[in-house]
Design a protein around this motif. Sequence first.
Motif, short mmCIF file in Angstrom:
data_model
loop_
_atom_site.label_atom_id
_atom_site.label_comp_id
_atom_site.label_asym_id
_atom_site.label_seq_id
_atom_site.Cartn_x
_atom_site.Cartn_y
_atom_site.Cartn_z
N GLN A 86 0.81 -1.21 0.00
CA GLN A 86 0.00 0.00 0.00
C GLN A 86 0.84 1.27 0.00
N THR A 87 1.97 1.25 0.68
CA THR A 87 2.80 2.46 0.77
C THR A 87 4.03 2.42 -0.13
N MET A 88 4.43 1.22 -0.57
CA MET A 88 5.69 1.10 -1.31
C MET A 88 5.52 1.11 -2.83
N LEU A 89 4.37 0.64 -3.32
CA LEU A 89 4.19 0.52 -4.77
C LEU A 89 3.68 1.81 -5.40
N ILE A 90 3.95 1.92 -6.70
CA ILE A 90 3.61 3.11 -7.50
C ILE A 90 4.26 4.34 -6.87
N THR A 91 5.54 4.19 -6.60
CA THR A 91 6.38 5.26 -6.06
C THR A 91 7.62 5.38 -6.94
N ALA A 92 8.44 6.38 -6.65
CA ALA A 92 9.68 6.53 -7.41
C ALA A 92 10.59 5.32 -7.25
N GLU A 93 10.57 4.70 -6.07
CA GLU A 93 11.41 3.53 -5.83
C GLU A 93 10.88 2.30 -6.54
N TRP A 94 9.55 2.11 -6.51
CA TRP A 94 8.91 0.95 -7.14
C TRP A 94 7.77 1.44 -8.04
N PRO A 95 8.08 1.83 -9.29
CA PRO A 95 7.03 2.35 -10.19
C PRO A 95 5.96 1.31 -10.51
N ALA A 96 6.36 0.04 -10.61
CA ALA A 96 5.43 -1.08 -10.84
C ALA A 96 4.43 -0.78 -11.96
N PRO A 97 4.91 -0.56 -13.21
CA PRO A 97 3.99 -0.19 -14.29
C PRO A 97 2.94 -1.26 -14.59
N ALA A 98 3.30 -2.54 -14.47
CA ALA A 98 2.32 -3.59 -14.72
C ALA A 98 1.22 -3.57 -13.67
N VAL A 99 1.59 -3.27 -12.42
CA VAL A 99 0.60 -3.18 -11.34
C VAL A 99 -0.36 -2.03 -11.61
#
Length: 590
Positions: free
Chosen positions: A459-472
């Motif tokens: 919830q806090t780590m994904l879709i951030t500069a560290e973990w963009p996670a484009p597929a997510v």
Amino acid sequence: MPERAPADAGAARELTRRSILTGMVLGAILTPCNVYSGLKIGWSFNMSIVAALLSYGFWNLAAAPLGARHWGLLENNINQTTASSAASIISGGLVAPIPALALLTGQTLPLHWLVAWVGVVSLLGVSVAVSMRRQLLVVEQLTFPAGVATAETVKEIYGRGAEAAARVRVLLAALLVSGLVKALESFTAWLSSWALPLRLSGGGMMAGRSISGGQLGFALDPSLLLVGFGAIIGLRAGLSLLVGAILAWGVLAPMLLASGAVELGADAGDFWYPALVEWLLWPGVALMVSASLTAFALAIARRRPVAVETAAAATDEPISRRAFWIGFGATLLLAVVAQTSLFGIDWITAVLAVLLAYGLAVVAARVVGETGIPPIGALGKVSQLTFGVLAPANLTANVMTANVAGGAAGQCADLLNDLKTGHLVGATPRLQITAQLFGILTGSVVGSLAYLALIPDPQTMLITAEWPAPAVVTWKAVAEVLSGGLSAVPAGAIPAMGLAAVLGVVIACARALGPGLIGRLAPSAPAAGLAFVIPASNSISLFLGAVAAAIAAVVAPRWSARFVIALAAGLVAGESLVGVLVAFLRLGGL
């Protein structure tokens, strides 16, 4: 035609404890790489060549002075099958639907259930691959370029004599060139991202929005891996990709922009692929699905006999029909139970998800067989749309039933690539399937551990500069949009899907049933459909590789027969190896 392995004592060994354990160890090392890359950039790597070269280097170069016996070609084939199936476990959902579900609902599976889930989804893909092997590899003899590249690389490193040495030199030269280009690309991408904020500060954004070829994706892709794939897939598939790219990105895309069917956001920049592909993927997938399923149905109806008995017929032992149906029934039951118990999906929807997974895995297998590129993301959207209609507003069902379809398709494609390699080197299919099961076991455990270690709090780590996670991001957005069912499909896309589906059926029938000339001239519909869902630059690179190989075959046929596949395999291997190295460096924080 399959080629027998060298007739030495080491090559005669195949499924040994050492080959399985080596594959499991390498799979355990390489799987976190794909988990990391998938969460960072939405991309993963085929680890077959990497595993084959690493094991050869250890057992025949490093361990030989210590008295280790010869590491044979067929042992190495079992090793690469095990390692690649472990590394491809991310198709079971670890870098897209599972984290997307966590963002949508807050549900995070504990380790033991996560291992069970990705394992069951991957087993479903294996059962589909087993049923498709003979039709696609032996009867239709589809290319499966990744499998060809692996087979060629393995055969050359075990070759002997002046001819083998010459081919190895060509392969290594291509490997070095491809690796250097990939390294430079990675370095310049890092440098550009570091300097980008300084160059853009205070500037305007897309004033006037004039359309250029570069914004639509018409550019040269620096990936020599794609050029190598193009040389392997042949001119028909290469031309079909180019035609599809021109139709999708050169004709339809400008029309969509001009009519307002696709609107660009203020942050669209100079690369409009993400906005346009959300519309174009629907007719592209319809073309792939209709053509693939029609070709599959025609092949089953006609039940064409195998035209040529291969030299490796003794090793080409098919899985018995009884064993297949027992395995498929057990896998179907496991997949249904997993969906109902872990995610509360009703059993009818769960069964439909498994049946849809089978159909989409057939499509993925044919597309991969002709182009080398698995359209897993696009097929996942088809599944999400289907269950958006059947179970509207149920986000969990939308994401996890699509996970079943996409995961099965991914593992199916990976195993068929491995079986293509084995087919070319004279391996035993059922032993490779056994190796695949060991790989799935390894990948399920290690991949789940890696995911939970890297992303303990999605919830806090994904879709951030560290973990963009484009597929997510894509899976989450599609699930939210499709909660409204068919009304969420972009305006005008449904009629386009209908036209594309009819065209796919016509092309498949022309190739299978038309007179000789029409059959030979008919394009590859799966390849053309794929061009709708990948950047035009990718299709251009694949086309250029196919044209270069065709020109070489005409201008220098003897040289082409000796070296083109080795050269193409080197291009694939070089970029793959450096891509894995870059992923490892990023994993280490460099």
